[in-house]
Design a protein around this motif. Structure first.
Motif, mmCIF file in Angstrom:
data_model
loop_
_atom_site.group_PDB
_atom_site.id
_atom_site.type_symbol
_atom_site.label_atom_id
_atom_site.label_comp_id
_atom_site.label_asym_id
_atom_site.label_seq_id
_atom_site.Cartn_x
_atom_site.Cartn_y
_atom_site.Cartn_z
ATOM 1 N N TYR A 158 28.237 0.386 -15.020
ATOM 2 C CA TYR A 158 27.042 -0.560 -14.494
ATOM 3 C C TYR A 158 26.115 0.271 -13.482
ATOM 4 O O TYR A 158 24.961 0.345 -13.270
ATOM 5 N N MET A 162 22.831 1.419 -12.637
ATOM 6 C CA MET A 162 22.013 1.039 -11.601
ATOM 7 C C MET A 162 21.293 1.787 -10.780
ATOM 8 O O MET A 162 20.193 1.710 -10.241
ATOM 9 N N LYS A 353 16.970 -1.475 -17.976
ATOM 10 C CA LYS A 353 17.422 -3.008 -17.588
ATOM 11 C C LYS A 353 17.890 -3.508 -18.699
ATOM 12 O O LYS A 353 19.006 -4.361 -18.673
ATOM 13 N N LEU A 356 21.392 -2.217 -18.770
ATOM 14 C CA LEU A 356 22.345 -2.777 -17.742
ATOM 15 C C LEU A 356 22.355 -4.425 -18.065
ATOM 16 O O LEU A 356 23.775 -4.852 -17.864
ATOM 17 N N ARG A 357 21.674 -4.938 -18.845
ATOM 18 C CA ARG A 357 21.652 -6.276 -19.300
ATOM 19 C C ARG A 357 22.974 -6.409 -20.159
ATOM 20 O O ARG A 357 23.981 -7.309 -20.075
ATOM 21 N N ALA A 360 26.109 -6.054 -18.053
ATOM 22 C CA ALA A 360 26.426 -7.208 -17.209
ATOM 23 C C ALA A 360 26.847 -8.308 -18.098
ATOM 24 O O ALA A 360 27.557 -8.952 -17.638
ATOM 25 N N ASP A 401 18.537 -11.791 -11.937
ATOM 26 C CA ASP A 401 18.488 -10.615 -11.293
ATOM 27 C C ASP A 401 19.733 -9.795 -11.266
ATOM 28 O O ASP A 401 20.628 -10.175 -11.875
ATOM 29 N N PHE A 402 19.643 -8.473 -11.044
ATOM 30 C CA PHE A 402 20.372 -7.482 -11.045
ATOM 31 C C PHE A 402 21.186 -7.326 -9.994
ATOM 32 O O PHE A 402 20.343 -7.072 -8.932
ATOM 33 N N GLY A 406 26.672 -6.595 -11.367
ATOM 34 C CA GLY A 406 26.330 -7.281 -12.450
ATOM 35 C C GLY A 406 25.233 -8.150 -12.032
ATOM 36 O O GLY A 406 24.434 -8.042 -11.036
ATOM 37 N N HIS A 407 24.930 -9.317 -13.029
ATOM 38 C CA HIS A 407 23.966 -10.475 -12.778
ATOM 39 C C HIS A 407 24.745 -11.786 -12.617
ATOM 40 O O HIS A 407 24.106 -12.742 -13.251
#
Length: 550
Positions: A158, A162, A353, A356-357, A360, A401-402, A406-407
């Motif tokens: 992650y 990021m 993103k 990342l999602r 996360a 948000d990141f 994580g989120h």
């Protein structure tokens, strides 16, 4: 696990040596005796920056050395990654030289502090008195949950993604700033570019135009001089060609007499041929000389364009103008192509993103899966530690948000008493309760992380009596599966140790030094009795000490 510790010339310590074993080891001593000094020395082995002022004798070097038995902890890959030689009995050494320079060695191989820190995280956990307060720190709360959820590799992935996202966002910001700047300058740059392009600049054109201008400006002079030159060569009787032919004929008549005359004749013949060629070219050049006012005006106009452009751009050659033209092409293109570049950049950010999602979401799912069991185990341990009505609530909510990990938004809430309302853990718990909660957390983490050694520095702060006895039981239980060292002021905890060391200060000839010794038999009974009742040891204190040991 840590099998031995040697400290030389550090703070109040002149030279001490500790041989350690597995299980639960106790370290006691009066306030100020030097327990924190020992922890400071250990921290150097874990990669903490050295402080020159810590050297006891500034004429000698300070040496801290720890020996670790790591045969069963599967650290071979880590050693390979750090380019270190793996040894089942690994020795870490730090030296602070009188010059102030610090050195580190792992198995006698020079190592940097980052390697010590990476290795130290897998060998030893020092729980300081201040760390208990970190229970209320959100990063520490995440650290606990992620350790239980085995999220290390997910977090690493992650954070790498990021970092890439931040790079793309920075690139997009730069593109937008360039676009804004280019838009401001676009019209002017386009005007300059069009002006240069209309001049149809070509390398060497200025020299050619200037030469043609001189020719057109001097037609009369060129006609007179070229005509005169042709006449001087080709006049019938006195021209250079006629005279040269006569001289050639003269030498031809005597060329048979000597080889020298033959050579002179041949040279004159060559000159005659060359002169004839020159005469033809002069005639051709004379034929081409013609007054052309229109072309002269056109050439002059083109030269004035070049001169004006050079003055405008503060350069002296057409080649420099061509370079400026190329730069303007790029600047104009930035503005014209900016939207396309920005669109591509925005698409790359969107894709990043989404990646990342997904990570996360996996982090969230792993965290969520371990929380119920963790809460249940914490509450069970707290019940044993005199907090039977304490309940822990861990809230985990996904955000848009990141963040750096994580989120998720994470909150640890505690209701310390029956029927009490939940509140932030650092506000809901007293100092003694925080110590108990931290011990519960550490005992659970120790099971999951399989860390070889943990050192508690007064984890018993704020507790006493029966609760201290129960804390001692947990520490002793932890010692069955790992090496546990506890610095304590409580006799209830000290009595549970498998081994017992005492740190003390004594006066030397010219200074005070810190020493350490292992207590056995009656020495240990006496130490516990002093912890119970002070320096004036009573029979009841001795009896109580023996009872604690048994």
């Amino acid at each position: 696990m840590l099998t031995s510790l040697s400290i030389k010339n550090y703070a109040l310590i002149e030279d001490i040596q500790m041989d350690l074993q597995s299980g639960f080891t106790i370290i006691t001593g009066e306030t100020g005796a030097g327990k924190s000094i020992m922890l400071g020395a250990l921290s150097l082995l874990l990669g903490k920056r050295a402080d020159y002022s810590a050297i006891r004798d500034k004429e000698k070097k300070c040496v801290i050395e720890g020996s670790f038995n790591i045969s069963s902890y599967h650290l071979q890959d880590l050693f390979a990654e750090e380019d270190l030689d793996f040894e089942a009995q690994t020795i870490i050494r730090r030296e602070i030289l009188p010059s102030g320079k610090s050195r580190a060695f792992i198995n006698d191989t020079p190592a940097n502090l980052s390697s010590l820190q990476v290795l130290g995280e897998r060998l030893l956990d020092i729980h300081s008195q201040h760390e208990t307060l970190s229970l209320g720190d959100n990063d520490y709360q995440f650290l606990v949950i992620d350790s239980l959820a085995a999220n290390a590799s997910r977090l690493k992935q992650y954070q790498a993604e990021m970092q890439q996202l931040k790079g793309l966002q920075k690139q997009l910001q730069q593109l937008r700033e360039e676009q804004a700047q280019a838009t401001k300058e676009y019209d002017y740059n386009l005007f300059l570019l069009t002006e240069l392009q209309q001049a149809k600049l070509v390398t060497g054109m200025q020299e050619e135009l200037e030469e043609r201008y001189e020719e057109l400006s001097n037609v009369e002079q060129l006609t007179d001089q070229l005509g005169s030159a042709v006449n001087h060569i080709q006049q019938e009787e006195i021209g250079a060609a006629a005279a040269l032919r006569e001289a050639k004929n003269n030498l031809q008549r005597i060329s048979g007499i000597s080889g020298n005359y033959q050579q002179l004749f041949e040279r004159l013949q060559s000159v005659n041929i060359e002169l004839d060629d020159i005469a033809l070219e002069l005639e051709s050049a004379l034929d081409k000389v013609e007054a052309n006012p229109a072309e002269l005006e056109q050439v002059n106009a083109r030269l004035q364009v070049l001169y004006n452009l050079q003055k405008k751009h503060a350069v002296a050659t057409v080649e420099e103008l061509i370079q400026i033209e190329e730069e303007l092409v790029k600047k104009v293109a930035v503005s014209e192509n900016a939207e396309e570049e920005i669109t591509r950049s925005e698409k790359a950010i969107s894709e990043k993103k989404e990646a990342l999602r997904k990570i996360a979401t996996n982090l969230h799912a792993a965290r969520k899966s371990v929380i119920p069991k963790f809460v249940k185990e914490i509450e069970s341990i707290l019940a044993d530690l005199g907090m039977p009505n304490a309940t822990l609530k861990i809230e985990l909510e996904q955000q848009k948000d990141f963040f750096h990990n994580g989120h998720d938004k994470l909150n640890w809430l505690l209701a310390a008493n029956k029927g009490g309302s939940y509140n932030d853990i650092k506000k809901a718990a007293s100092g003694g309760e925080l110590s108990r909660i931290m011990l519960a957390v550490k005992s659970i983490l120790a099971t999951y992380s399989k860390l070889p050694t943990i050192i508690f520095d007064e984890i018993d702060t704020g507790v006493s009596g029966d609760i201290a006895q129960k804390m001692a039981g947990i520490l002793q239980k932890m010692g069955k599966n790992m090496q546990v060292l506890a610095i304590t002021h409580l006799p209830q905890i000290a009595g549970k140790g498998d081994r017992h060391f005492k740190i003390y200060k004594e006066d030397a000839v010219h200074s005070t030094i810190t020493n350490i010794k292992e207590l056995k038999g009656e020495e240990r009974v006496e130490e516990l009795a002093m912890m119970l009742g002070g320096k004036n040891i009573s029979d009841s204190a001795v009896a109580h000490a023996k009872a604690l040991l048994n």
